[in-house]
Write a protein that holds these residues in place. Structure first.
Motif, PDB file in Angstrom:
ATOM      1  N   LEU A  22       1.937  69.033  72.701  1.00 29.82           N
ATOM      2  CA  LEU A  22       1.451  67.974  73.589  1.00 29.82           C
ATOM      3  C   LEU A  22       1.480  66.610  72.893  1.00 29.82           C
ATOM      4  N   GLN A  23       1.088  66.580  71.627  1.00 26.49           N
ATOM      5  CA  GLN A  23       1.102  65.323  70.881  1.00 26.49           C
ATOM      6  C   GLN A  23       2.529  64.840  70.640  1.00 26.49           C
ATOM      7  N   ALA A  24       3.453  65.757  70.358  1.00 20.20           N
ATOM      8  CA  ALA A  24       4.861  65.381  70.161  1.00 20.20           C
ATOM      9  C   ALA A  24       5.443  64.838  71.458  1.00 20.20           C
ATOM     10  N   ALA A  25       5.149  65.487  72.571  1.00 24.21           N
ATOM     11  CA  ALA A  25       5.650  65.026  73.868  1.00 24.21           C
ATOM     12  C   ALA A  25       5.147  63.623  74.171  1.00 24.21           C
ATOM     13  N   ASP A  26       3.894  63.365  73.866  1.00 25.54           N
ATOM     14  CA  ASP A  26       3.302  62.048  74.110  1.00 25.54           C
ATOM     15  C   ASP A  26       3.851  60.993  73.150  1.00 25.54           C
ATOM     16  N   GLU A  27       3.922  61.323  71.888  1.00 27.15           N
ATOM     17  CA  GLU A  27       4.338  60.361  70.858  1.00 27.15           C
ATOM     18  C   GLU A  27       5.815  59.978  70.962  1.00 27.15           C
ATOM     19  N   PHE A  28       6.678  60.950  71.299  1.00 31.32           N
ATOM     20  CA  PHE A  28       8.118  60.716  71.279  1.00 31.32           C
ATOM     21  C   PHE A  28       8.735  60.673  72.667  1.00 31.32           C
ATOM     22  N   PHE A  68      22.152  65.514  83.426  1.00 26.85           N
ATOM     23  CA  PHE A  68      20.718  65.577  83.714  1.00 26.85           C
ATOM     24  C   PHE A  68      19.923  66.409  82.706  1.00 26.85           C
ATOM     25  N   PHE A  69      20.603  67.107  81.774  1.00 23.39           N
ATOM     26  CA  PHE A  69      19.878  67.954  80.819  1.00 23.39           C
ATOM     27  C   PHE A  69      20.378  67.703  79.406  1.00 23.39           C
ATOM     28  N   CYS A  70      19.539  67.032  78.625  1.00 28.78           N
ATOM     29  CA  CYS A  70      19.889  66.708  77.242  1.00 28.78           C
ATOM     30  C   CYS A  70      18.753  67.118  76.312  1.00 28.78           C
ATOM     31  N   THR A  71      19.130  67.502  75.105  1.00 31.06           N
ATOM     32  CA  THR A  71      18.160  67.825  74.077  1.00 31.06           C
ATOM     33  C   THR A  71      18.469  67.004  72.832  1.00 31.06           C
ATOM     34  N   LYS A  72      17.502  66.928  71.941  1.00 35.99           N
ATOM     35  CA  LYS A  72      17.739  66.264  70.664  1.00 35.99           C
ATOM     36  C   LYS A  72      16.841  66.899  69.618  1.00 35.99           C
ATOM     37  N   LYS A  73      17.186  66.663  68.381  1.00 34.60           N
ATOM     38  CA  LYS A  73      16.391  67.174  67.274  1.00 34.60           C
ATOM     39  C   LYS A  73      15.334  66.146  66.903  1.00 34.60           C
ATOM     40  N   LEU A  74      14.153  66.631  66.583  1.00 35.37           N
ATOM     41  CA  LEU A  74      13.109  65.807  65.981  1.00 35.37           C
ATOM     42  C   LEU A  74      12.875  66.390  64.598  1.00 35.37           C
ATOM     43  N   ASP A  75      13.052  65.581  63.578  1.00 39.27           N
ATOM     44  CA  ASP A  75      12.825  66.059  62.226  1.00 39.27           C
ATOM     45  C   ASP A  75      11.384  66.563  62.101  1.00 39.27           C
ATOM     46  N   LYS A  76      11.235  67.790  61.667  1.00 33.03           N
ATOM     47  CA  LYS A  76       9.922  68.432  61.616  1.00 33.03           C
ATOM     48  C   LYS A  76       8.938  67.655  60.746  1.00 33.03           C
ATOM     49  N   ASP A  77       9.353  67.286  59.536  1.00 34.83           N
ATOM     50  CA  ASP A  77       8.431  66.600  58.625  1.00 34.83           C
ATOM     51  C   ASP A  77       8.039  65.227  59.154  1.00 34.83           C
ATOM     52  N   ASN A  81       4.233  64.364  60.204  1.00 34.63           N
ATOM     53  CA  ASN A  81       3.586  63.275  59.465  1.00 34.63           C
ATOM     54  C   ASN A  81       3.082  62.191  60.408  1.00 34.63           C
ATOM     55  N   ARG A  82       3.900  61.844  61.386  1.00 30.61           N
ATOM     56  CA  ARG A  82       3.512  60.788  62.325  1.00 30.61           C
ATOM     57  C   ARG A  82       2.328  61.217  63.189  1.00 30.61           C
ATOM     58  N   ILE A  83       2.365  62.442  63.686  1.00 28.54           N
ATOM     59  CA  ILE A  83       1.291  62.927  64.546  1.00 28.54           C
ATOM     60  C   ILE A  83       0.001  63.108  63.745  1.00 28.54           C
ATOM     61  N   LEU A  84       0.089  63.782  62.622  1.00 29.10           N
ATOM     62  CA  LEU A  84      -1.111  64.062  61.835  1.00 29.10           C
ATOM     63  C   LEU A  84      -1.661  62.799  61.186  1.00 29.10           C
ATOM     64  N   LYS A  86      -1.602  59.787  62.520  1.00 23.53           N
ATOM     65  CA  LYS A  86      -2.341  59.115  63.582  1.00 23.53           C
ATOM     66  C   LYS A  86      -3.714  59.725  63.747  1.00 23.53           C
ATOM     67  N   LYS A  87      -3.771  61.056  63.690  1.00 23.74           N
ATOM     68  CA  LYS A  87      -5.042  61.753  63.871  1.00 23.74           C
ATOM     69  C   LYS A  87      -5.998  61.390  62.728  1.00 23.74           C
ATOM     70  N   LEU A  88      -5.477  61.375  61.498  1.00 22.89           N
ATOM     71  CA  LEU A  88      -6.310  61.062  60.354  1.00 22.89           C
ATOM     72  C   LEU A  88      -6.821  59.635  60.413  1.00 22.89           C
ATOM     73  N   VAL A  89      -5.976  58.695  60.825  1.00 21.38           N
ATOM     74  CA  VAL A  89      -6.387  57.287  60.930  1.00 21.38           C
ATOM     75  C   VAL A  89      -7.452  57.147  62.013  1.00 21.38           C
ATOM     76  N   ALA A  90      -7.309  57.873  63.118  1.00 23.59           N
ATOM     77  CA  ALA A  90      -8.287  57.797  64.200  1.00 23.59           C
ATOM     78  C   ALA A  90      -9.645  58.344  63.786  1.00 23.59           C
ATOM     79  N   GLU A  91      -9.652  59.317  62.878  1.00 24.57           N
ATOM     80  CA  GLU A  91     -10.909  59.915  62.457  1.00 24.57           C
ATOM     81  C   GLU A  91     -11.664  59.029  61.467  1.00 24.57           C
ATOM     82  N   VAL A  92     -10.952  58.153  60.757  1.00 27.78           N
ATOM     83  CA  VAL A  92     -11.600  57.322  59.726  1.00 27.78           C
ATOM     84  C   VAL A  92     -12.400  56.214  60.332  1.00 27.78           C
TER      85      VAL A  92
END
Length: 92
Positions: A22-28, A68-77, A81-84, A86-92
């Motif tokens: 859900l966070q990846a879908a929202d962020e990217f 109408f149907f395309c996919t792409k790669k999102l680098d896992k790391d 890193n971007r999602i987590l 953001k979460k860490l910055v929001a908690e501080v």
């Protein structure tokens, strides 16, 4: 909201996978297919015009099965890193 009946066990790995998806879908601005895991291909939303669809078909970073149907790669790391981060910055 995910509802599990009281008689059904909870799977933390699945809940974590859903939250990250859900966070990846929202962020990217993408969609994640069933059973998606970080590092798997994501689905790119449909093109808004014929010109955009044609440009996407020629983009090397996007794998289009059809206009109408395309996919792409999102680098896992990078994605985690971007999602987590953001979460860490929001908690501080």
């Amino acid at each position: 909201m995910i509802y599990y009946p009281l008689s059904l066990g909870r799977n933390f790995d699945e809940l974590y996978r859903v939250i990250i998806a859900l966070q990846a879908a929202d962020e990217f601005d993408v969609a994640t297919p069933a059973d998606w895991r970080p590092g798997d291909d994501v689905i790119v939303g449909p093109a808004g015009s014929c010109g955009t669809a044609q440009d996407r078909m020629q983009d090397d970073d996007i794998d289009c099965k059809d206009w109408f149907f395309c996919t792409k790669k999102l680098d896992k790391d990078m994605m985690l890193n971007r999602i987590l981060k953001k979460k860490l910055v929001a908690e501080v």
